[in-house]
Design an enzyme around this catalytic site. Structure first.
Site, PDB file in Angstrom:
ATOM      1  N   ASP A  48       0.717  -1.322   0.089  1.00 54.78           N
ATOM      2  CA  ASP A  48      -0.097   0.070  -0.097  1.00 54.78           C
ATOM      3  C   ASP A  48       0.634   1.309   0.128  1.00 54.78           C
ATOM      4  OD1 ASP A  48      -2.980   0.945   0.689  1.00 54.78           O
ATOM      5  OD2 ASP A  48      -1.352   2.225   1.887  1.00 54.78           O
ATOM      6  N   TYR A  53       2.755   9.924  -0.024  1.00 49.50           N
ATOM      7  CA  TYR A  53       3.850   9.247   0.885  1.00 49.50           C
ATOM      8  C   TYR A  53       5.157   9.587   0.008  1.00 49.50           C
ATOM      9  CZ  TYR A  53      -0.024   6.358   2.624  1.00 49.50           C
ATOM     10  OH  TYR A  53      -1.080   6.073   3.136  1.00 49.50           O
ATOM     11  N   LYS A  78      -2.725   5.810  -4.246  1.00 51.47           N
ATOM     12  CA  LYS A  78      -3.969   6.838  -3.958  1.00 51.47           C
ATOM     13  C   LYS A  78      -3.737   8.109  -4.658  1.00 51.47           C
ATOM     14  CE  LYS A  78      -3.903   4.749   0.632  1.00 51.47           C
ATOM     15  NZ  LYS A  78      -2.458   4.371   0.904  1.00 51.47           N
ATOM     16  N   HIS A 111      -7.863   9.346  -1.997  1.00 48.46           N
ATOM     17  CA  HIS A 111      -7.385   9.407  -0.491  1.00 48.46           C
ATOM     18  C   HIS A 111      -8.167   9.856   0.655  1.00 48.46           C
ATOM     19  CE1 HIS A 111      -2.860   8.935   1.028  1.00 48.46           C
ATOM     20  NE2 HIS A 111      -4.003   8.649   1.982  1.00 48.46           N
ATOM     21  N   ARG A 246      10.113  -6.918  12.828  1.00 43.63           N
ATOM     22  CA  ARG A 246       8.983  -6.499  12.945  1.00 43.63           C
ATOM     23  C   ARG A 246       8.074  -6.783  11.627  1.00 43.63           C
ATOM     24  NH1 ARG A 246       9.440  -0.502  15.535  1.00 43.63           N
ATOM     25  NH2 ARG A 246      10.083  -0.970  17.642  1.00 43.63           N
ATOM     26  N   ILE A 247       8.560  -6.573  10.685  1.00 46.55           N
ATOM     27  CA  ILE A 247       7.813  -6.851   9.350  1.00 46.55           C
ATOM     28  C   ILE A 247       7.574  -8.252   9.372  1.00 46.55           C
ATOM     29  CG2 ILE A 247       8.453  -6.966   7.001  1.00 46.55           C
ATOM     30  CD1 ILE A 247      10.046  -4.575   7.017  1.00 46.55           C
ATOM     31  N   ASN A 250       4.842  -9.312  12.115  1.00 48.98           N
ATOM     32  CA  ASN A 250       3.512  -9.124  11.801  1.00 48.98           C
ATOM     33  C   ASN A 250       3.043  -9.656  10.689  1.00 48.98           C
ATOM     34  OD1 ASN A 250       4.160  -6.737  13.552  1.00 48.98           O
ATOM     35  ND2 ASN A 250       4.187  -5.170  11.985  1.00 48.98           N
TER      36      ASN A 250
END
Ligand SMILES: NC(=O)c1ccc[n+]([C@@H]2O[C@H](COP(=O)([O-])OP(=O)(O)OC[C@H]3O[C@@H](n4cnc5c(N)ncnc54)[C@H](OP(=O)(O)O)[C@@H]3O)[C@@H](O)[C@H]2O)c1
Length: 284
Positions: A48, A53, A78, A111, A246-247, A250
């Site tokens: 995403d 960004y 977006k 968005h 962490r990636i 998750n």
């Protein structure tokens, strides 16, 4: 649901992997490239991003360098808030495709429904024209699915006056403590898939004592509890991280189930990390 590549089916039949990798606040360049490549190595197939960004080029480069077949990936971008009219939206879609080095986007979202600069300048008409640009790009085969973000019922009602295609997705803030039940019910009744952004409260959820206790009880981490809760509600969570461990953490969401009681406990955590900004009054 057994893995990251399991899918939900959108209202146009397109399949979308049940977890997406978030990239907001992931700096363009090496950080974004390494993060996206780590996510792809960990098994994510759904990324995403957004024009806003500023990292579409890095995301696109990472996807390309990964060598993973385009057909097994799902890429979302977006529309930026300044591009709320037919021509600007059409141009923005082309620019996102170019920056991401793609010939087709899997999903493209408006968005925000009513960005501040247009709020007193017939934003409703602009929104309808913007949606028409997405519909035309969809029909031309440039985008496999189209949708919106930060929409509430009243914004859908504006689209409805002129739309010829019902949005396939609404991406909104959903995390423990922030469940906008009116919007959620509206989307569920209208077959609009709910993507859950900020599923970890943009990193603020970890100090909650109830979630910590549930994590201990289930022998999982707070992040895994939040993401599993989202999946068991049939939302599509979009966790973001720039740290490899962490990636990976998750992604470990499919070897445990939260009990009904644990789900209810989490549902009742009202406001622990605040609420989504009201799109009609937010300062941008
Ligand atoms: N449509 C919209 O308007 C909108 C708005 C907001 C977000 N989004 C999308 O949703 C995605 C996710 O939302 P978000 O970026 O607000 O944040 P989030 O995923 O709720 O939380 C990300 C934060 O949590 C930290 N984190 C992640 N996994 C962790 C773990 N296992 N343990 C400890 N800390 C962890 C990350 O730190 P590190 O990165 O330092 O690891 C980061 O600070 C965005 O990236 C974006 O793609 C969309």
């Amino acid at each position: 649901m057994n893995s990251l590549i399991d899918t939900y089916t959108l209202n146009n039949g397109v399949k979308i992997p049940v977890v997406g990798f978030g990239t907001w606040q992931t700096p363009a360049g090496a950080v974004a490239k390494v993060a996206v490549k780590s996510a792809l190595s960990s098994g994510y197939r759904h990324i995403d991003t957004a024009e806003m960004y500023g990292n579409e080029q890095s995301v696109g480069a990472a996807v390309k360098e990964s060598g993973i077949s385009r057909h097994s990936l799902f890429i979302t971008s977006k529309l930026n808030n300044g591009a709320h009219d037919y021509q600007a939206a059409t141009a923005a879609i082309e620019q996102s495709l170019k920056d991401l080095q793609l010939s087709t986007l899997d999903l493209f979202l408006i968005h925000w429904p009513n960005p501040k600069p247009f709020r007193t300048d017939n934003w409703e008409k602009r929104l309808q024209e913007t949606w028409r640009a997405l519909e035309d790009a969809y029909r031309a085969g440039k985008i496999r699915a189209i949708g919106v973000s930060n929409f509430r019922k009243r914004h859908f009602e504006i689209l409805k006056e002129t739309q010829t295609i019902v949005p396939m997705v609404n991406q909104i803030r959903i995390c423990p403590g922030d469940l906008d039940t009116e919007t959620i019910s509206y989307c569920q009744q209208n077959q609009i898939l709910l993507e859950a952004y900020s599923p970890l409260g943009t990193g603020e959820i970890f100090s909650d004592k109830t979630l910590q206790a549930l994590a201990k009880k289930n022998k999982r981490t707070v992040a895994q509890i939040c993401l599993r809760w989202s999946l068991q509600h049939h939302f599509l969570p979009l966790p973001k991280s720039i740290h490899e461990e962490r990636i990976e953490e998750n992604t470990k969401l499919f070897d445990f189930t939260l009990s009904e009681q644990d789900m209810t406990t989490i549902d009742q955590l009202d406001g622990i990390v605040g609420y989504a900004a009201d799109p009609d009054t937010v300062n941008f």
